[in-house]
Design an enzyme around this catalytic site. Structure first.
Site, PDB file in Angstrom:
ATOM      1  N   LYS A  83      -0.042   5.256  -6.053  1.00  0.00           N
ATOM      2  CA  LYS A  83      -1.060   5.233  -7.122  1.00  0.00           C
ATOM      3  C   LYS A  83      -1.934   6.477  -7.051  1.00  0.00           C
ATOM      4  O   LYS A  83      -2.142   7.176  -8.041  1.00  0.00           O
ATOM      5  CB  LYS A  83      -1.883   3.955  -6.957  1.00  0.00           C
ATOM      6  CG  LYS A  83      -2.980   3.678  -7.929  1.00  0.00           C
ATOM      7  CD  LYS A  83      -4.353   4.131  -7.560  1.00  0.00           C
ATOM      8  CE  LYS A  83      -4.911   3.808  -6.225  1.00  0.00           C
ATOM      9  NZ  LYS A  83      -5.616   2.574  -6.064  1.00  0.00           N
TER      10      LYS A  83
ATOM     11  N   CYS B 265      -1.597   1.655  -3.020  1.00  0.00           N
ATOM     12  CA  CYS B 265      -2.593   2.737  -2.861  1.00  0.00           C
ATOM     13  C   CYS B 265      -2.005   4.147  -2.863  1.00  0.00           C
ATOM     14  O   CYS B 265      -2.495   5.021  -3.590  1.00  0.00           O
ATOM     15  CB  CYS B 265      -3.350   2.578  -1.547  1.00  0.00           C
ATOM     16  SG  CYS B 265      -3.380   0.949  -0.823  1.00  0.00           S
TER      17      CYS B 265
ATOM     18  N   CYS C 234       0.828  -1.212   0.000  1.00  0.00           N
ATOM     19  CA  CYS C 234       0.000   0.000   0.000  1.00  0.00           C
ATOM     20  C   CYS C 234       0.860   1.258   0.000  1.00  0.00           C
ATOM     21  O   CYS C 234       0.667   2.159  -0.816  1.00  0.00           O
ATOM     22  CB  CYS C 234      -0.918  -0.017   1.222  1.00  0.00           C
ATOM     23  SG  CYS C 234      -1.833   1.508   1.403  1.00  0.00           S
TER      24      CYS C 234
ATOM     25  N   GLU D 215     -25.963  15.425  -2.800  1.00  0.00           N
ATOM     26  CA  GLU D 215     -27.351  15.642  -2.356  1.00  0.00           C
ATOM     27  C   GLU D 215     -28.324  14.765  -3.138  1.00  0.00           C
ATOM     28  O   GLU D 215     -29.413  14.456  -2.682  1.00  0.00           O
ATOM     29  CB  GLU D 215     -27.752  17.114  -2.445  1.00  0.00           C
ATOM     30  CG  GLU D 215     -27.886  17.653  -3.849  1.00  0.00           C
ATOM     31  CD  GLU D 215     -28.251  19.142  -3.862  1.00  0.00           C
ATOM     32  OE1 GLU D 215     -29.258  19.509  -3.257  1.00  0.00           O
ATOM     33  OE2 GLU D 215     -27.505  19.935  -4.490  1.00  0.00           O
TER      34      GLU D 215
ATOM     35  N   HIS E  13     -26.748  21.567  -0.262  1.00  0.00           N
ATOM     36  CA  HIS E  13     -26.888  22.126  -1.593  1.00  0.00           C
ATOM     37  C   HIS E  13     -25.882  23.245  -1.817  1.00  0.00           C
ATOM     38  O   HIS E  13     -25.637  24.025  -0.896  1.00  0.00           O
ATOM     39  CB  HIS E  13     -28.312  22.664  -1.737  1.00  0.00           C
ATOM     40  CG  HIS E  13     -28.629  23.180  -3.088  1.00  0.00           C
ATOM     41  ND1 HIS E  13     -28.793  22.359  -4.183  1.00  0.00           N
ATOM     42  CD2 HIS E  13     -28.789  24.448  -3.527  1.00  0.00           C
ATOM     43  CE1 HIS E  13     -29.060  23.108  -5.243  1.00  0.00           C
ATOM     44  NE2 HIS E  13     -29.061  24.373  -4.869  1.00  0.00           N
TER      45      HIS E  13
ATOM     46  N   GLU F  90      -7.325   1.913 -13.252  1.00  0.00           N
ATOM     47  CA  GLU F  90      -6.725   3.109 -12.642  1.00  0.00           C
ATOM     48  C   GLU F  90      -5.478   3.546 -13.402  1.00  0.00           C
ATOM     49  O   GLU F  90      -5.283   4.745 -13.671  1.00  0.00           O
ATOM     50  CB  GLU F  90      -6.374   2.824 -11.181  1.00  0.00           C
ATOM     51  CG  GLU F  90      -7.612   2.692 -10.314  1.00  0.00           C
ATOM     52  CD  GLU F  90      -7.335   2.281  -8.881  1.00  0.00           C
ATOM     53  OE1 GLU F  90      -8.204   2.488  -8.026  1.00  0.00           O
ATOM     54  OE2 GLU F  90      -6.252   1.727  -8.586  1.00  0.00           O
TER      55      GLU F  90
ATOM     56  N   TYR G 188      -9.468  -3.286 -11.091  1.00  0.00           N
ATOM     57  CA  TYR G 188      -9.347  -1.878 -10.727  1.00  0.00           C
ATOM     58  C   TYR G 188      -7.941  -1.319 -10.963  1.00  0.00           C
ATOM     59  O   TYR G 188      -7.791  -0.163 -11.340  1.00  0.00           O
ATOM     60  CB  TYR G 188      -9.844  -1.633  -9.289  1.00  0.00           C
ATOM     61  CG  TYR G 188      -8.879  -1.997  -8.179  1.00  0.00           C
ATOM     62  CD1 TYR G 188      -8.059  -1.032  -7.599  1.00  0.00           C
ATOM     63  CD2 TYR G 188      -8.792  -3.299  -7.693  1.00  0.00           C
ATOM     64  CE1 TYR G 188      -7.194  -1.355  -6.567  1.00  0.00           C
ATOM     65  CE2 TYR G 188      -7.930  -3.630  -6.666  1.00  0.00           C
ATOM     66  CZ  TYR G 188      -7.130  -2.660  -6.103  1.00  0.00           C
ATOM     67  OH  TYR G 188      -6.265  -2.985  -5.089  1.00  0.00           O
TER      68      TYR G 188
HETATM   69  C1  LIG Z   1      -1.224  -0.895  -7.568  1.00  0.00           C
HETATM   70  C2  LIG Z   1      -2.041  -1.187  -6.354  1.00  0.00           C
HETATM   71  C3  LIG Z   1      -2.980  -0.274  -5.930  1.00  0.00           C
HETATM   72  C4  LIG Z   1      -3.738  -0.528  -4.798  1.00  0.00           C
HETATM   73  N1  LIG Z   1      -4.655   0.407  -4.422  1.00  0.00           N
HETATM   74  C5  LIG Z   1      -5.402   0.205  -3.313  1.00  0.00           C
HETATM   75  C6  LIG Z   1      -6.317   1.183  -2.863  1.00  0.00           C
HETATM   76  O1  LIG Z   1      -6.500   2.225  -3.480  1.00  0.00           O
HETATM   77  N2  LIG Z   1      -7.001   0.948  -1.725  1.00  0.00           N
HETATM   78  C7  LIG Z   1      -6.838  -0.199  -0.991  1.00  0.00           C
HETATM   79  O2  LIG Z   1      -7.472  -0.346   0.052  1.00  0.00           O
HETATM   80  N3  LIG Z   1      -5.980  -1.162  -1.414  1.00  0.00           N
HETATM   81  C8  LIG Z   1      -5.252  -0.979  -2.540  1.00  0.00           C
HETATM   82  N4  LIG Z   1      -4.356  -1.940  -2.937  1.00  0.00           N
HETATM   83  C9  LIG Z   1      -4.284  -3.207  -2.184  1.00  0.00           C
HETATM   84  C10 LIG Z   1      -3.429  -3.035  -0.917  1.00  0.00           C
HETATM   85  O3  LIG Z   1      -2.172  -2.540  -1.271  1.00  0.00           O
HETATM   86  C11 LIG Z   1      -3.302  -4.360  -0.211  1.00  0.00           C
HETATM   87  O4  LIG Z   1      -4.592  -4.874   0.040  1.00  0.00           O
HETATM   88  C12 LIG Z   1      -2.568  -4.245   1.124  1.00  0.00           C
HETATM   89  O5  LIG Z   1      -1.283  -3.701   0.943  1.00  0.00           O
HETATM   90  C13 LIG Z   1      -2.458  -5.620   1.770  1.00  0.00           C
HETATM   91  O6  LIG Z   1      -1.690  -5.542   2.942  1.00  0.00           O
HETATM   92  P1  LIG Z   1      -0.921  -6.826   3.470  1.00  0.00           P
HETATM   93  O7  LIG Z   1      -0.420  -6.469   4.833  1.00  0.00           O
HETATM   94  O8  LIG Z   1      -1.763  -8.020   3.337  1.00  0.00           O
HETATM   95  O9  LIG Z   1       0.291  -7.058   2.478  1.00  0.00           O
HETATM   96  P2  LIG Z   1       1.376  -6.089   1.883  1.00  0.00           P
HETATM   97  O10 LIG Z   1       1.083  -4.674   2.149  1.00  0.00           O
HETATM   98  O11 LIG Z   1       1.563  -6.519   0.488  1.00  0.00           O
HETATM   99  O12 LIG Z   1       2.681  -6.435   2.730  1.00  0.00           O
HETATM  100  C14 LIG Z   1       3.334  -7.670   2.629  1.00  0.00           C
HETATM  101  C15 LIG Z   1       4.805  -7.441   2.910  1.00  0.00           C
HETATM  102  O13 LIG Z   1       5.417  -8.696   3.128  1.00  0.00           O
HETATM  103  C16 LIG Z   1       6.723  -8.667   2.571  1.00  0.00           C
HETATM  104  N5  LIG Z   1       7.143 -10.056   2.391  1.00  0.00           N
HETATM  105  C17 LIG Z   1       6.610 -10.977   1.560  1.00  0.00           C
HETATM  106  N6  LIG Z   1       7.223 -12.179   1.750  1.00  0.00           N
HETATM  107  C18 LIG Z   1       8.143 -11.999   2.719  1.00  0.00           C
HETATM  108  C19 LIG Z   1       9.069 -12.868   3.376  1.00  0.00           C
HETATM  109  N7  LIG Z   1       9.155 -14.160   3.094  1.00  0.00           N
HETATM  110  N8  LIG Z   1       9.888 -12.337   4.332  1.00  0.00           N
HETATM  111  C20 LIG Z   1       9.814 -11.012   4.656  1.00  0.00           C
HETATM  112  N9  LIG Z   1       8.949 -10.157   4.079  1.00  0.00           N
HETATM  113  C21 LIG Z   1       8.112 -10.645   3.125  1.00  0.00           C
HETATM  114  C22 LIG Z   1       6.537  -7.873   1.291  1.00  0.00           C
HETATM  115  O14 LIG Z   1       7.760  -7.330   0.845  1.00  0.00           O
HETATM  116  C23 LIG Z   1       5.543  -6.811   1.740  1.00  0.00           C
HETATM  117  O15 LIG Z   1       6.205  -5.652   2.190  1.00  0.00           O
HETATM  118  C24 LIG Z   1      -3.559  -1.724  -4.064  1.00  0.00           C
HETATM  119  C25 LIG Z   1      -2.613  -2.657  -4.483  1.00  0.00           C
HETATM  120  C26 LIG Z   1      -1.868  -2.397  -5.613  1.00  0.00           C
HETATM  121  C27 LIG Z   1      -0.853  -3.410  -6.060  1.00  0.00           C
END
Ligand SMILES: Cc1cc2nc3c(=O)[nH]c(=O)nc-3n(C[C@H](O)[C@H](O)[C@H](O)COP(=O)(O)OP(=O)(O)OC[C@H]3O[C@@H](n4cnc5c(N)ncnc54)[C@H](O)[C@@H]3O)c2cc1C
Length: 474
Positions: free
Chosen positions: A51, A48, A43, A442, A437, A183, A179
């Protein structure tokens, strides 16, 4: 190889992992988190936040054009992609620092490393082959972009690379209909790139309300985005200056870049989950119960890696609920109903509750209210863009079960509507709410007439313009 013991080991410092680590530490747990890329996760670093910054950048084009209708004359504005990317990167670095210091202040140990499970209680941290023993493990590794298996697919970028392009291409083909694809099509189009959106299905944004899908497609086409559906890439060849794409129907397209936004897969590969007894679903997602516990008793998972509702606020909520449940002595199950969501296309979509096709399955008597209109701003700007608003009401209970908006600030409206709908708002409550308004929002509290499908409408029921005006004023 050093042996360390912790109460909680979190794999992944993204939205879910960071929140879980911080809250568990606040309950007195000894917490360690491993992050293999950058603290903040998808994110903050490549989702997010960056983006939305690019979306803002792309929308200035409309502002410059619209200004003329309000008396402004501007000398032809120019755009510098590298300045935008440098400013965006500085902001992302600032946010990463805030996430890092938040964890440190809470007493969490951060390992800049990849972590893999050796068994249900042992994590191996690389580099260094360090072994950590944990009472509880939380997998919060998120997802990764998935690319189709077209020949030459390696030539394409994904959203990860789109944030770091050295320069803007003259043209781009974005493959996908979700999406993220939509976007980025808006971002590149707004920044002056000739944009094609290529999708293998019949219509973009599968799962959204049909009218939003149709309405947005219409607006994207008006903006010059070439939306091509029922088409798939067969091969991509690179020549020195561009990419030659052959579609499965044999047609050929030359483009400056190809970007795949064809879905994301849970990040579970090579994590050692099978050895730890963690069951995975068909897409490789970790299967969890309502408290985010996996099939292994002491291993939990939150966020995109569980493929429930893949959005940041959901991952954060799941991470928090996990920490409350396991370390705070207060079991909390996350409610995944009525999650508001947006598509930051231009114009944007904001939506909460069910799309019409789902609501029809659930509610035998569904009332529909809708409005399609030109927003006030565009009376002077002369922009040919129409707003769409739609409320779905269960006629039995009068509860509003779906609220869908296409147009400027739709996401902000959906967030507010979500509060009302969570409180169980009925259509009479929307009607009793005083309008603000003049706003577009609205319209959500002034829609009085049920929409009747054209075939079901008796000819005499169509109001004259004067009747319609007086009904609306009433
Ligand atoms: C382009 C794009 C736009 C988005 N826009 C939106 C939006 O507008 N609104 C919204 O709500 N959501 C949006 N999302 C979705 C949102 O980013 C995710 O839902 C959210 O980040 C999920 O959080 P998470 O904690 O599950 O995983 P992540 O935030 O993906 O974090 C996982 C982390 O784990 C790390 N990792 C993975 N494997 C290992 C390992 N073995 N050892 C150590 N570290 C590791 C990764 O490097 C990463 O930093 C978007 C996603 C993308 C790709």
């Amino acid at each position: 190889m050093t042996d360390t013991e912790v109460d909680l080991f979190v794999v992944g410092a993204g939205s879910g992992g960071v929140r879980a680590a911080r809250i568990a530490a606040s309950y007195g747990a000894k917490v360690m988190v491993a992050e293999e890329y950058r603290v903040g996760g998808t994110c903050v670093i490549r989702g997010c936040v960056p983006k939305k910054l690019l979306v803002y950048a792309s929308r200035f084009r409309d502002d410059f054009e619209d200004a003329a209708g309000f008396g402004w004359s501007l000398s032809s504005p120019s755009f510098d992609w590298s300045a935008l990317i440098a400013n965006k990167d500085a902001e992302i670095a600032r946010l990463e620092g805030l996430y890092r210091s938040g964890l440190e202040r809470a007493g969490v140990t951060i390992m800049q490393a990849r972590a893999e499970l050796a068994d249900a209680h042992t994590v191996i941290v690389q580099p260094g082959n360090r072994r950590v023993t944990a009472r509880v493990i939380l997998v919060a590794t998120g997802g990764r972009p998935q690319a189709p298996s077209a020949q030459g697919a390696g030539h394409a970028i994904t959203s990860n690379e789109a944030f770091h392009l050295e320069s803007l291409p003259k043209s781009i083909m974005i493959v996908g209909g979700g999406y993220i694809a939509v976007e980025f099509a808006g971002i590149f189009n707004g920044l002056g790139v000739e944009t094609t959106l290529l999708y293998r299905g019949p219509k973009i944004l599968r799962g959204f309300d049909e009218e939003l899908r149709d309405g947005l497609t219409e607006e994207l086409l008006k903006r010059g985005i070439d939306v091509v559906c029922n088409a798939e890439i067969a091969t991509i060849d690179k020549s020195w200056a561009h990419y030659n794409v052959t579609l499965k129907d044999g047609s050929k397209v030359e483009t400056g870049r190809v970007m795949f936004a064809t879905g994301r897969a849970p990040n579970t590969r090579g994590l050692g989950l099978e050895a730890a007894g963690v069951a995975l679903g068909e897409k490789g997602e970790i299967k969890v119960d309502a408290y985010s516990r996996s099939s292994a008793e002491n291993i939990y998972a939150v966020g995109d890696v569980t493929d429930r509702v893949n959005l940041t606020p959901v991952a954060i909520r799941e991470g928090h609920a996990f920490a409350d449940t396991v370390f705070g002595g207060r079991p909390v199950a996350v409610d995944h109903e009525l999650v508001p969501t947006a598509v930051f296309s231009t114009p944007e979509i904001g939506t909460v509750g069910m799309p019409e096709h789902k609501a029809r399955e659930k509610y035998p008597r569904l009332d529909i209210y809708k409005a399609r209109f030109r927003p006030l701003k565009h009376t002077l700007s002369q922009r040919d863009e129409r707003m769409l608003m739609k409320l779905l009401v269960d006629a039995e209970s009068d509860r509003v079960v779906g609220c869908h908006v296409l147009g400027a600030d739709a996401a902000e409206m959906a967030q507010m509507a979500a509060i009302a709908m969570r409180l169980g708002a009925r259509k009479v409550d929307f009607d009793a709410t005083m309008a603000l308004h003049p706003t577009a929002a609205e319209e959500l509290v002034t829609m009085r007439e049920k929409w009747i499908p054209p075939t079901a409408k008796p000819a005499a029921a169509k109001p004259t313009p004067a009747e319609a005006r007086s009904r609306k004023q009433g």
